[in-house]
Design a protein around this motif. Sequence first.
Motif, PDB file in Angstrom:
ATOM      1  N   GLU A  39       0.846  -1.194   0.000  1.00 28.04           N
ATOM      2  CA  GLU A  39       0.000   0.000   0.000  1.00 28.04           C
ATOM      3  C   GLU A  39       0.881   1.243   0.000  1.00 28.04           C
ATOM      4  OE1 GLU A  39      -2.466  -0.771   3.440  1.00 28.04           O
ATOM      5  OE2 GLU A  39      -4.051  -1.537   2.144  1.00 28.04           O
ATOM      6  N   ARG A  40       0.587   2.200   0.853  1.00 25.38           N
ATOM      7  CA  ARG A  40       1.418   3.401   0.976  1.00 25.38           C
ATOM      8  C   ARG A  40       2.150   3.398   2.316  1.00 25.38           C
ATOM      9  NH1 ARG A  40       0.594   7.530  -2.640  1.00 25.38           N
ATOM     10  NH2 ARG A  40       1.051   9.109  -1.087  1.00 25.38           N
ATOM     11  N   LYS A  41       2.380   2.192   2.837  1.00 29.57           N
ATOM     12  CA  LYS A  41       3.053   2.050   4.129  1.00 29.57           C
ATOM     13  C   LYS A  41       4.573   2.006   3.990  1.00 29.57           C
ATOM     14  CE  LYS A  41      -0.865  -0.538   5.818  1.00 29.57           C
ATOM     15  NZ  LYS A  41      -1.390  -1.857   6.099  1.00 29.57           N
ATOM     16  N   VAL A  42       5.057   1.875   2.777  1.00 28.88           N
ATOM     17  CA  VAL A  42       6.487   1.791   2.511  1.00 28.88           C
ATOM     18  C   VAL A  42       6.839   2.871   1.500  1.00 28.88           C
ATOM     19  CG1 VAL A  42       8.314   0.303   1.593  1.00 28.88           C
ATOM     20  CG2 VAL A  42       6.452  -0.700   2.925  1.00 28.88           C
ATOM     21  N   TRP A  43       7.950   3.545   1.707  1.00 26.65           N
ATOM     22  CA  TRP A  43       8.357   4.580   0.766  1.00 26.65           C
ATOM     23  C   TRP A  43       9.863   4.762   0.816  1.00 26.65           C
ATOM     24  CZ3 TRP A  43       5.708   5.463   5.243  1.00 26.65           C
ATOM     25  CH2 TRP A  43       6.378   6.167   6.231  1.00 26.65           C
ATOM     26  N   LEU A  44      10.361   5.444  -0.171  1.00 24.84           N
ATOM     27  CA  LEU A  44      11.760   5.849  -0.231  1.00 24.84           C
ATOM     28  C   LEU A  44      11.793   7.372  -0.193  1.00 24.84           C
ATOM     29  CD1 LEU A  44      12.906   3.600  -3.210  1.00 24.84           C
ATOM     30  CD2 LEU A  44      13.331   3.200  -0.790  1.00 24.84           C
ATOM     31  N   THR A  45      12.800   7.898   0.433  1.00 20.69           N
ATOM     32  CA  THR A  45      12.972   9.343   0.456  1.00 20.69           C
ATOM     33  C   THR A  45      14.210   9.679  -0.366  1.00 20.69           C
ATOM     34  OG1 THR A  45      12.006   9.441   2.661  1.00 20.69           O
ATOM     35  CG2 THR A  45      13.234  11.365   1.914  1.00 20.69           C
ATOM     36  N   ASN A  46      14.032  10.560  -1.333  1.00 19.29           N
ATOM     37  CA  ASN A  46      15.178  11.024  -2.113  1.00 19.29           C
ATOM     38  C   ASN A  46      15.224  12.544  -2.026  1.00 19.29           C
ATOM     39  OD1 ASN A  46      13.271  11.985  -3.939  1.00 19.29           O
ATOM     40  ND2 ASN A  46      13.569  10.320  -5.386  1.00 19.29           N
ATOM     41  N   ARG A  47      16.112  13.153  -2.780  1.00 17.04           N
ATOM     42  CA  ARG A  47      16.254  14.612  -2.672  1.00 17.04           C
ATOM     43  C   ARG A  47      15.042  15.372  -3.190  1.00 17.04           C
ATOM     44  NH1 ARG A  47      19.142  16.391  -7.725  1.00 17.04           N
ATOM     45  NH2 ARG A  47      19.393  14.461  -8.867  1.00 17.04           N
ATOM     46  N   LYS A  48      14.177  14.718  -3.957  1.00 20.65           N
ATOM     47  CA  LYS A  48      12.967  15.376  -4.456  1.00 20.65           C
ATOM     48  C   LYS A  48      11.764  15.154  -3.554  1.00 20.65           C
ATOM     49  CE  LYS A  48      14.219  15.421  -9.301  1.00 20.65           C
ATOM     50  NZ  LYS A  48      13.778  15.138 -10.656  1.00 20.65           N
TER      51      LYS A  48
END
Length: 91
Positions: A39-48
């Motif tokens: 779902e939307r429980k996992v994400w990556l964070t990048n510079r954008k």
Amino acid sequence: MPRRLASWIQSFAEETAGKGSPPIFCLWSGIAVVAAALERKVWLTNRKGILHPNQYILLVGPPGGGKTLAIGNGLNYMETLNGPNGHKIAS
């Protein structure tokens, strides 16, 4: 706890491949199951900013090619997570 499977997606594809669908449909159905479970429980964070692993997976092929069987196998796995009112996959 040690891993039970080296790759859940590959194990799903191998288990469902002999049920009337081409291996590529089984593989992508497994990928869809994992994406739906995340779902939307996992994400990556990048510079954008934040990147969620959203996917739109379409199985395209001739009539009777095993698309519905592959999707049905994925739906069966999804129902075991939270019952029929849990995670959703459109078919």
